[in-house]
Design a protein around this motif. Structure first.
Motif, mmCIF file in Angstrom:
data_model
loop_
_atom_site.group_PDB
_atom_site.id
_atom_site.type_symbol
_atom_site.label_atom_id
_atom_site.label_comp_id
_atom_site.label_asym_id
_atom_site.label_seq_id
_atom_site.Cartn_x
_atom_site.Cartn_y
_atom_site.Cartn_z
ATOM 1 N N ILE A 85 0.558 -0.979 0.138
ATOM 2 C CA ILE A 85 -0.482 0.003 -0.176
ATOM 3 C C ILE A 85 0.983 1.110 0.138
ATOM 4 O O ILE A 85 1.696 1.277 1.550
ATOM 5 C CB ILE A 85 -0.636 0.120 1.442
ATOM 6 N N ASN A 86 0.473 2.082 -0.918
ATOM 7 C CA ASN A 86 1.950 3.305 -1.279
ATOM 8 C C ASN A 86 0.513 4.362 -1.247
ATOM 9 O O ASN A 86 -0.751 4.536 -0.590
ATOM 10 C CB ASN A 86 2.795 3.364 -2.281
ATOM 11 N N GLU A 87 1.711 5.616 -0.670
ATOM 12 C CA GLU A 87 0.565 6.787 -0.540
ATOM 13 C C GLU A 87 0.020 7.585 -1.308
ATOM 14 O O GLU A 87 -1.407 7.353 -1.098
ATOM 15 C CB GLU A 87 1.634 7.851 -0.606
ATOM 16 N N GLU A 88 -0.452 6.636 -3.108
ATOM 17 C CA GLU A 88 -1.021 6.873 -3.630
ATOM 18 C C GLU A 88 -2.477 6.047 -3.482
ATOM 19 O O GLU A 88 -3.669 6.125 -4.199
ATOM 20 C CB GLU A 88 -0.082 6.595 -5.500
ATOM 21 N N SER B 171 -9.989 8.729 -0.817
ATOM 22 C CA SER B 171 -11.143 9.469 -1.961
ATOM 23 C C SER B 171 -12.425 8.720 -1.559
ATOM 24 O O SER B 171 -13.548 9.692 -1.821
ATOM 25 C CB SER B 171 -10.775 9.594 -3.516
ATOM 26 N N LEU B 172 -12.327 7.689 -1.703
ATOM 27 C CA LEU B 172 -13.789 7.060 -1.434
ATOM 28 C C LEU B 172 -14.647 6.621 -0.044
ATOM 29 O O LEU B 172 -15.679 7.180 -0.394
ATOM 30 C CB LEU B 172 -13.491 5.203 -1.711
ATOM 31 N N ASN B 173 -14.023 7.457 1.179
ATOM 32 C CA ASN B 173 -14.269 7.174 2.278
ATOM 33 C C ASN B 173 -15.688 8.261 2.608
ATOM 34 O O ASN B 173 -15.512 9.736 1.311
ATOM 35 C CB ASN B 173 -13.233 7.626 3.498
#
Length: 224
Positions: free
Chosen positions: A2-5, A12-14
């Protein structure tokens, strides 16, 4: 990995955060207050929403960030939270009042090691969330575990500690960090061998340990 991107994409989906929550995140960055990362918080919320606890004990309030986020996600839950730093406690109280959650988040200014007597009116707890001094996790677990309901769960944050628990060579890290990593590794190993709890380590964010009681009949079957 899991990277920062990817983290930004997931965030953004939350659902949109409240103005207060955004202010608290900015305060945490400004004052270097460790608050729970978004991925770990989302994972913990999912666990607790499935459990639907009536009462949660939080060990380590800080500025009240995780308590408020949990209370928002669990509208039928009362959270008792303990903080030993007076300044952080006062900040948390102010944030809880602004959030309109004073009826469901009850903060105490106390050292966790001396706080058991304050908790008697709220027993038992369905969930316990440990997020205070990392070097004292085992002591907190042993101290508060008797306050847990039979089907309760204990959640411990930061148990992967920036991935350092998996590193073989920590010679480049400060001595203080090396000692802390050693204590967290010991705690993880102790949890994994606990005869009364089954622990899953969730490798999300900085790592969460989810410990649930082993029922006596399950333990007897496992021992055969």
């Amino acid at each position: 990995m899991i990277n920062e991107e990817m983290i930004s994409y997931i965030a953004s989906l939350n659902r949109a955060k409240s103005k207060l929550v955004l202010e608290m995140e900015a305060l945490a960055r400004k004052e270097n207050v460790p608050i729970m990362d978004e991925l770990s918080l989302s994972a913990m919320v999912s666990i607790l929403q499935a459990q639907q606890p009536k009462r949660i004990l939080e060990v380590g309030t800080a500025i009240g960030y995780s308590a408020i986020r949990l209370a928002e996600a669990l509208p039928s839950t009362t959270i008792i939270t303990i903080e030993r730093d007076e300044h952080r406690y006062e900040q948390a109280v102010a944030h809880i009042e602004r959030a309109g959650l004073s009826d469901r988040i009850i903060p105490y200014l106390a050292d966790a090691e001396d706080a058991v007597h304050l908790l008697t009116p709220y027993l038992p707890f369905d969930s316990i969330f440990i997020d205070a001094a990392k070097g004292k996790y085992q002591a907190f677990f042993e101290q508060f575990e008797p306050l847990l309901s039979d089907n309760g769960v204990i959640l411990s944050d930061n148990i992967l500690f920036r991935g350092l628990v998996a590193k073989q060579d920590l010679s480049m890290e400060p001595k203080r960090i090396q000692k802390l990593v050693s204590k967290i590794k010991h705690y993880n190993e102790w949890l994994s061998q606990h005869t009364e709890f089954y622990t899953s380590i969730i490798p999300i964010g900085d790592g969460i340990a989810c410990s649930t009681r082993i029922k006596r009949e399950d333990y007897d079957n496992k021992s055969k």
